[in-house]
Design a protein around this motif. Structure first.
Motif, short mmCIF file in Angstrom:
data_model
loop_
_atom_site.label_atom_id
_atom_site.label_comp_id
_atom_site.label_asym_id
_atom_site.label_seq_id
_atom_site.Cartn_x
_atom_site.Cartn_y
_atom_site.Cartn_z
N ILE A 27 -6.08 7.95 -8.32
CA ILE A 27 -5.09 8.80 -8.97
C ILE A 27 -5.61 9.41 -10.26
CG2 ILE A 27 -2.77 8.88 -9.95
CD1 ILE A 27 -2.01 6.57 -8.09
N ALA A 28 -6.14 8.57 -11.16
CA ALA A 28 -6.59 9.06 -12.46
C ALA A 28 -7.74 10.07 -12.36
CB ALA A 28 -6.97 7.89 -13.36
N PRO A 29 -8.79 9.80 -11.55
CA PRO A 29 -9.86 10.80 -11.44
C PRO A 29 -9.38 12.14 -10.91
CG PRO A 29 -10.61 8.68 -10.63
CD PRO A 29 -9.14 8.55 -10.85
N GLU A 30 -8.49 12.12 -9.94
CA GLU A 30 -7.97 13.38 -9.39
C GLU A 30 -7.12 14.10 -10.43
OE1 GLU A 30 -7.21 16.56 -6.87
OE2 GLU A 30 -8.71 14.96 -6.75
N ALA A 31 -6.27 13.35 -11.13
CA ALA A 31 -5.45 13.95 -12.17
C ALA A 31 -6.33 14.51 -13.30
CB ALA A 31 -4.47 12.92 -12.72
N GLY A 32 -7.38 13.78 -13.64
CA GLY A 32 -8.29 14.23 -14.68
C GLY A 32 -9.05 15.48 -14.28
N PHE A 33 -9.47 15.55 -13.03
CA PHE A 33 -10.18 16.73 -12.52
C PHE A 33 -9.27 17.96 -12.61
CE2 PHE A 33 -11.15 19.69 -9.08
CZ PHE A 33 -12.51 19.90 -9.25
N ARG A 34 -8.04 17.80 -12.21
CA ARG A 34 -7.10 18.93 -12.24
C ARG A 34 -6.76 19.33 -13.68
NH1 ARG A 34 -4.63 20.05 -7.37
NH2 ARG A 34 -5.11 18.59 -5.66
N ALA A 35 -6.58 18.33 -14.56
CA ALA A 35 -6.25 18.63 -15.95
C ALA A 35 -7.40 19.31 -16.66
CB ALA A 35 -5.88 17.34 -16.68
N ALA A 36 -8.64 18.82 -16.44
CA ALA A 36 -9.81 19.43 -17.08
C ALA A 36 -10.01 20.86 -16.59
CB ALA A 36 -11.05 18.59 -16.79
N GLN A 73 -3.36 4.09 -29.63
CA GLN A 73 -4.64 4.80 -29.59
C GLN A 73 -5.45 4.43 -28.35
OE1 GLN A 73 -3.41 3.30 -32.24
NE2 GLN A 73 -3.44 4.72 -33.98
N ARG A 74 -5.33 3.18 -27.90
CA ARG A 74 -6.06 2.76 -26.70
C ARG A 74 -5.56 3.50 -25.46
NH1 ARG A 74 -9.48 -1.40 -27.07
NH2 ARG A 74 -9.46 -1.77 -24.83
N GLU A 75 -4.26 3.67 -25.36
CA GLU A 75 -3.72 4.37 -24.21
C GLU A 75 -4.14 5.84 -24.22
OE1 GLU A 75 -2.60 2.92 -21.78
OE2 GLU A 75 -2.14 0.96 -22.62
N VAL A 76 -4.13 6.45 -25.40
CA VAL A 76 -4.56 7.85 -25.51
C VAL A 76 -6.03 7.98 -25.13
CG1 VAL A 76 -4.98 9.76 -27.12
CG2 VAL A 76 -2.82 8.48 -27.22
N SER A 77 -6.86 7.09 -25.67
CA SER A 77 -8.30 7.13 -25.37
C SER A 77 -8.58 6.86 -23.90
CB SER A 77 -9.05 6.12 -26.24
OG SER A 77 -8.98 6.48 -27.60
N ASN A 78 -7.79 5.97 -23.30
CA ASN A 78 -7.95 5.68 -21.88
C ASN A 78 -7.66 6.91 -21.04
OD1 ASN A 78 -8.58 3.85 -19.79
ND2 ASN A 78 -6.42 3.50 -19.38
N LEU A 79 -6.60 7.62 -21.36
CA LEU A 79 -6.26 8.85 -20.64
C LEU A 79 -7.32 9.93 -20.89
CD1 LEU A 79 -2.40 8.97 -21.21
CD2 LEU A 79 -3.60 8.43 -19.08
N ALA A 80 -7.87 9.96 -22.10
CA ALA A 80 -8.93 10.92 -22.40
C ALA A 80 -10.19 10.59 -21.61
CB ALA A 80 -9.23 10.93 -23.89
N SER A 81 -10.45 9.30 -21.38
CA SER A 81 -11.64 8.91 -20.62
C SER A 81 -11.58 9.41 -19.18
CB SER A 81 -11.81 7.39 -20.64
OG SER A 81 -10.87 6.74 -19.81
N TYR A 82 -10.37 9.54 -18.65
CA TYR A 82 -10.20 10.09 -17.31
C TYR A 82 -10.06 11.61 -17.33
CZ TYR A 82 -9.33 5.35 -15.57
OH TYR A 82 -9.47 4.03 -15.24
N ARG A 83 -10.04 12.19 -18.54
CA ARG A 83 -9.91 13.62 -18.77
C ARG A 83 -8.49 14.13 -18.51
NH1 ARG A 83 -14.84 17.00 -16.50
NH2 ARG A 83 -14.34 18.22 -18.36
N ILE A 84 -7.54 13.23 -18.39
CA ILE A 84 -6.14 13.63 -18.26
C ILE A 84 -5.67 14.25 -19.57
CG2 ILE A 84 -3.79 12.77 -17.91
CD1 ILE A 84 -5.03 10.62 -16.07
N LEU A 85 -6.12 13.68 -20.69
CA LEU A 85 -5.90 14.27 -22.00
C LEU A 85 -7.23 14.78 -22.54
CD1 LEU A 85 -3.52 11.69 -23.75
CD2 LEU A 85 -2.91 13.88 -22.72
#
Length: 241
Positions: A27-36, A73-85
């Motif tokens: 889920i996260a990689p696909e969401a990150g790909f689309r968000a990026a 901050q950990r949750e934000v950074s985690n989402l950024a690591s997947y490129r969702i943010l």
């Protein structure tokens, strides 16, 4: 649902990264790909190599906040690591680590200095393996680009995703360089404020640990990259609390 998925990823795997789950693997990689892609950033659909996967695992520690009590901050950074943010969503306040370090109960002031030295030393020991991993990935990307340019057998539609993967890899290395610089500034901020609040001889050990981390981090930001972000990694910026 998102909060539930994040909560399910709390178990720790190799290199401190959460253990693989449906969220982290699908889920996260696909969401990150689309968000990026939506933000206009380079994003490749290519499968990642073993070295690229390990690079992402090793990068995770440095991308995350240095103290586990920095919950938001950990949750934000985690989402950024997947490129969702986007990366810019991360906190740039060097006071965050000090806030986590001094929160809660401690047996004595020495324990705070000890934790600072331990965190700094742990970073120092992990920079070398990350740097070696990054060098392997960059070397492989050079081969990738030569094959792309020199072979008539590679279809044109693979050019953009190949270049995007090189940009992703180089961008991750630069990101880690930047966050290591951020950690160093955070540790220095914490040490200065600990000395003001609770002077102790333990500050000497913490200071030496920070200096050793700075020495180990310097070569990381001098890696000869391919150049998709301008070549050599930039010198870490200095943050304001």
């Amino acid at each position: 649902m998102l909060l539930g998925l994040l909560a399910s990823a709390c178990t720790t795997g190799d290199l401190g990264r959460p253990r693989p789950t449906v969220w982290s693997q699908v889920i996260a990689p696909e969401a990150g790909f689309r968000a990026a892609t939506a933000r206009g950033e380079a994003a490749s659909y290519f499968r990642i190599t073993d070295d690229e996967e390990q690079l992402r695992d090793r990068a995770w520690r440095f991308i995350m906040p240095a103290h586990e009590r920095s919950y938001f901050q950990r949750e934000v950074s985690n989402l950024a690591s997947y490129r969702i943010l986007p990366v810019a969503a991360q906190s740039s306040a060097i006071s965050d680590y000090f806030g986590g370090l001094t929160a809660g109960a401690y047996a004595s002031q020495a324990s705070r200095y000890s934790r600072l030295a331990e965190d700094t030393n742990a970073d120092r020991l992990l920079i070398g393996p990350f740097r070696a991993n990054a060098m392997r990935v960059v070397a492989a990307d050079r081969v990738r680009m030569r094959a792309l340019e020199g072979s008539a057998l590679v279809p044109a539609e693979k050019q953009d995703p190949a270049l995007a993967r090189v940009i992703e890899n180089e961008g991750l290395i630069l990101w880690v360089c930047e966050r290591v610089g951020f950690r160093i500034e955070s540790y220095r901020y914490a040490l200065a404020n600990l000395v003001v609040e609770m002077p102790s001889r333990e500050a000497i050990r913490a200071e030496r640990s920070i200096m050793a981390l700075e020495a180990e981090a310097a070569p990381l930001c001098k890696l000869p990259l391919i150049g998709t972000f301008g070549g050599e990694a930039k010198k870490p910026v200095v943050y304001k609390g």
